[in-house]
Motif scaffolding. Structure first.
Motif, PDB file in Angstrom:
ATOM      1  N   ASP A  13       7.594  -0.249   2.601  1.00  0.00           N
ATOM      2  CA  ASP A  13       6.694  -1.524   3.157  1.00  0.00           C
ATOM      3  C   ASP A  13       6.769  -1.110   4.745  1.00  0.00           C
ATOM      4  O   ASP A  13       6.132  -2.098   5.331  1.00  0.00           O
ATOM      5  CB  ASP A  13       7.150  -2.696   2.566  1.00  0.00           C
ATOM      6  CG  ASP A  13       8.636  -3.033   3.024  1.00  0.00           C
ATOM      7  OD1 ASP A  13       9.146  -2.156   3.672  1.00  0.00           O
ATOM      8  OD2 ASP A  13       8.834  -4.215   2.757  1.00  0.00           O
ATOM      9  N   GLY A  14       7.381  -0.425   5.364  1.00  0.00           N
ATOM     10  CA  GLY A  14       7.546  -0.103   6.639  1.00  0.00           C
ATOM     11  C   GLY A  14       8.640  -0.668   7.448  1.00  0.00           C
ATOM     12  O   GLY A  14       8.990  -0.460   8.385  1.00  0.00           O
ATOM     13  N   SER A  15       9.280  -1.399   6.535  1.00  0.00           N
ATOM     14  CA  SER A  15      10.691  -2.054   7.037  1.00  0.00           C
ATOM     15  C   SER A  15      11.803  -1.148   7.329  1.00  0.00           C
ATOM     16  O   SER A  15      12.000  -0.141   6.667  1.00  0.00           O
ATOM     17  CB  SER A  15      11.060  -3.248   6.044  1.00  0.00           C
ATOM     18  OG  SER A  15      11.660  -2.653   4.936  1.00  0.00           O
ATOM     19  N   ILE A  16      12.587  -1.451   8.103  1.00  0.00           N
ATOM     20  CA  ILE A  16      13.733  -0.599   8.448  1.00  0.00           C
ATOM     21  C   ILE A  16      14.873  -0.580   7.435  1.00  0.00           C
ATOM     22  O   ILE A  16      15.064  -1.464   6.617  1.00  0.00           O
ATOM     23  CB  ILE A  16      14.495  -0.991   9.911  1.00  0.00           C
ATOM     24  CG1 ILE A  16      15.226   0.286  10.311  1.00  0.00           C
ATOM     25  CG2 ILE A  16      15.480  -2.042   9.622  1.00  0.00           C
ATOM     26  CD1 ILE A  16      15.502   0.086  11.863  1.00  0.00           C
ATOM     27  N   TYR A  17      15.265   0.673   7.219  1.00  0.00           N
ATOM     28  CA  TYR A  17      16.020   0.985   5.927  1.00  0.00           C
ATOM     29  C   TYR A  17      17.125  -0.112   5.228  1.00  0.00           C
ATOM     30  O   TYR A  17      17.015  -0.628   4.271  1.00  0.00           O
ATOM     31  CB  TYR A  17      16.644   2.380   6.209  1.00  0.00           C
ATOM     32  CG  TYR A  17      17.363   2.866   4.798  1.00  0.00           C
ATOM     33  CD1 TYR A  17      16.517   3.052   3.471  1.00  0.00           C
ATOM     34  CD2 TYR A  17      18.749   3.327   4.809  1.00  0.00           C
ATOM     35  CE1 TYR A  17      17.086   3.619   2.515  1.00  0.00           C
ATOM     36  CE2 TYR A  17      19.256   3.865   3.610  1.00  0.00           C
ATOM     37  CZ  TYR A  17      18.469   3.925   2.498  1.00  0.00           C
ATOM     38  OH  TYR A  17      19.011   4.614   1.277  1.00  0.00           O
ATOM     39  N   HIS A  18      18.170  -0.237   6.030  1.00  0.00           N
ATOM     40  CA  HIS A  18      19.213  -1.247   5.501  1.00  0.00           C
ATOM     41  C   HIS A  18      18.638  -2.699   5.517  1.00  0.00           C
ATOM     42  O   HIS A  18      19.261  -3.252   4.633  1.00  0.00           O
ATOM     43  CB  HIS A  18      20.594  -0.840   6.186  1.00  0.00           C
ATOM     44  CG  HIS A  18      21.120   0.504   6.040  1.00  0.00           C
ATOM     45  ND1 HIS A  18      20.821   1.492   6.991  1.00  0.00           N
ATOM     46  CD2 HIS A  18      21.930   1.236   5.030  1.00  0.00           C
ATOM     47  CE1 HIS A  18      21.345   2.590   6.387  1.00  0.00           C
ATOM     48  NE2 HIS A  18      21.877   2.248   5.246  1.00  0.00           N
ATOM     49  N   LEU A  19      18.427  -3.092   6.787  1.00  0.00           N
ATOM     50  CA  LEU A  19      18.108  -4.304   7.034  1.00  0.00           C
ATOM     51  C   LEU A  19      16.965  -4.960   6.126  1.00  0.00           C
ATOM     52  O   LEU A  19      16.809  -6.320   6.036  1.00  0.00           O
ATOM     53  CB  LEU A  19      18.029  -4.718   8.470  1.00  0.00           C
ATOM     54  CG  LEU A  19      19.048  -4.475   9.183  1.00  0.00           C
ATOM     55  CD1 LEU A  19      19.074  -5.022  10.779  1.00  0.00           C
ATOM     56  CD2 LEU A  19      20.554  -5.018   8.823  1.00  0.00           C
ATOM     57  N   ASN A  20      16.078  -4.119   5.697  1.00  0.00           N
ATOM     58  CA  ASN A  20      14.666  -4.410   5.347  1.00  0.00           C
ATOM     59  C   ASN A  20      13.895  -5.372   5.857  1.00  0.00           C
ATOM     60  O   ASN A  20      13.300  -6.325   5.351  1.00  0.00           O
ATOM     61  CB  ASN A  20      14.994  -5.096   3.817  1.00  0.00           C
ATOM     62  CG  ASN A  20      13.946  -4.908   2.936  1.00  0.00           C
ATOM     63  OD1 ASN A  20      13.200  -3.955   2.846  1.00  0.00           O
ATOM     64  ND2 ASN A  20      13.817  -5.907   1.953  1.00  0.00           N
ATOM     65  N   LEU A  21      13.807  -5.225   7.340  1.00  0.00           N
ATOM     66  CA  LEU A  21      13.366  -6.053   8.334  1.00  0.00           C
ATOM     67  C   LEU A  21      12.063  -5.337   8.919  1.00  0.00           C
ATOM     68  O   LEU A  21      12.145  -4.109   9.139  1.00  0.00           O
ATOM     69  CB  LEU A  21      14.076  -6.583   9.320  1.00  0.00           C
ATOM     70  CG  LEU A  21      15.460  -7.389   8.766  1.00  0.00           C
ATOM     71  CD1 LEU A  21      16.074  -7.933  10.040  1.00  0.00           C
ATOM     72  CD2 LEU A  21      14.833  -8.878   8.029  1.00  0.00           C
ATOM     73  N   LEU A  22      11.151  -6.259   9.161  1.00  0.00           N
ATOM     74  CA  LEU A  22       9.973  -5.758  10.016  1.00  0.00           C
ATOM     75  C   LEU A  22      10.078  -6.324  11.418  1.00  0.00           C
ATOM     76  O   LEU A  22      11.054  -7.404  11.740  1.00  0.00           O
ATOM     77  CB  LEU A  22       8.647  -6.220   9.628  1.00  0.00           C
ATOM     78  CG  LEU A  22       8.164  -5.606   8.263  1.00  0.00           C
ATOM     79  CD1 LEU A  22       6.941  -6.117   7.461  1.00  0.00           C
ATOM     80  CD2 LEU A  22       7.877  -3.779   8.387  1.00  0.00           C
ATOM     81  N   PRO A  23       9.693  -5.762  12.684  1.00  0.00           N
ATOM     82  CA  PRO A  23       9.705  -6.377  14.000  1.00  0.00           C
ATOM     83  C   PRO A  23       9.444  -7.852  14.154  1.00  0.00           C
ATOM     84  O   PRO A  23      10.152  -8.656  14.717  1.00  0.00           O
ATOM     85  CB  PRO A  23       8.750  -5.610  14.885  1.00  0.00           C
ATOM     86  CG  PRO A  23       8.705  -4.374  13.990  1.00  0.00           C
ATOM     87  CD  PRO A  23       8.821  -4.624  12.716  1.00  0.00           C
TER      88      PRO A  23
END
Length: 290
Positions: A13-23
């Motif tokens: 979904d484009g989120s960062i790998y470990h945190l699973n967050l988007l900007p």
């Protein structure tokens, strides 16, 4: 140059790998806690919660407190997790996740990151129930063996002194946290120098069934002193993350402060019977001052 997919890993979904967050999940101000179950202890005070995300030990709630948007994230324990947290938070605001290009220096964003956690006092005059703001942090872990951290003269002197006192085969690292955040949030708290240990038992001088290589470890921590033009430097408390925060924060350009709820005193052998209340009081004070 774009950052390779193997270095900056994104989820589908484009989120960062470990945190699973988007900007968009990040506010300018971020509160971090170690225990995932402590995240709702912070967000319960929010006026509203817009997002809840959970992946591994990283639980994130985003919401508003008295009109201010705040992100609270759990990290788990240890500077290895802080390495993940700080690098991925920085990438979310300072790397274009579509082009994978780092933002130009003049466009880089500085986050305000406040760790709210528990800690043990090393000194008898810092009782359980105290709130302590970490001025410096000393890392006994190995994280900075892999980064080009630049330390001040005082920091090198302190780290070298601790290496000699503990008879370590390597030099620890010492880093000062954000003066700006400490003046805003911790102005009436105990000002301390926090020792970050790479474990909870042996590295913090606890003996269950295993003996310590240095039987006088706690006494060495307690008795360490360094005299400089800035005054006497002593170690006040220990935990497992602060030095990693301060070192990575310095190198990445973020304002970082560690606030500690003192729930144990190793000099007197006490543990706070109301430890949850001590932590909750620190959470409330932090939110009000942010």
């Amino acid at each position: 140059m774009p950052i390779a997919e193997s270095e900056l890993i994104l989820n589908k979904d484009g989120s960062i790998y470990h945190l699973n967050l988007l900007p968009d999940h990040l506010s300018e101000t971020i509160i971090t806690v170690g225990d995932p179950e402590r995240v709702p202890s912070v967000s319960q005070h929010f006026d509203s919660i817009e997002t809840k995300i959970h992946k591994r030990e990283f639980v994130t709630h985003v919401g508003y407190y008295k009109g201010k948007r705040i992100t609270v994230i759990s990290t788990g324990m240890g500077t290895d997790n802080i390495d993940i947290l700080m690098n991925e938070l920085d990438a979310l605001v300072n790397v274009d996740l579509v082009t994978r290009e780092p933002r130009p220096l003049e466009e880089r964003i500085s986050l305000r990151i406040v760790r709210v956690g528990t800690s043990g006092s090393l000194q008898a005059d810092i009782p359980v129930g105290s709130m302590l703001a970490s001025e410096h942090a000393v890392g006994l872990d190995s994280l900075m063996q892999f980064y080009p951290l630049v330390e001040t003269g005082l920091e090198v002197e302190v780290a070298t002194g601790i290496q000699q006192a503990l008879q370590l085969p390597y030099r620890p690292y010492c880093v000062r946290g954000s003066d700006l955040l400490r003046e805003q949030l911790g102005f009436d708290m105990v000002k301390g120098n926090t020792l970050t240990c790479p474990g909870f038992y042996g590295p913090q001088g606890r003996v269950l069934r295993l003996d310590l290589r240095l039987p006088t470890l706690i006494q060495e921590f307690q008795q360490f002193r360094h005299q400089s033009a800035e005054g006497e430097f002593r170690l006040t408390n220990f935990e497992m993350e602060t030095a990693g925060y301060y070192a990575l924060g310095r190198m990445l350009g973020h304002e970082v402060l560690s606030l500690n709820a003192i729930v144990a005193n190793r000099a007197t052998g006490e543990f706070a019977a109301n430890s949850d209340q001590v932590v909750n009081d620190l959470i409330q004070k932090t939110l009000d001052r942010l």
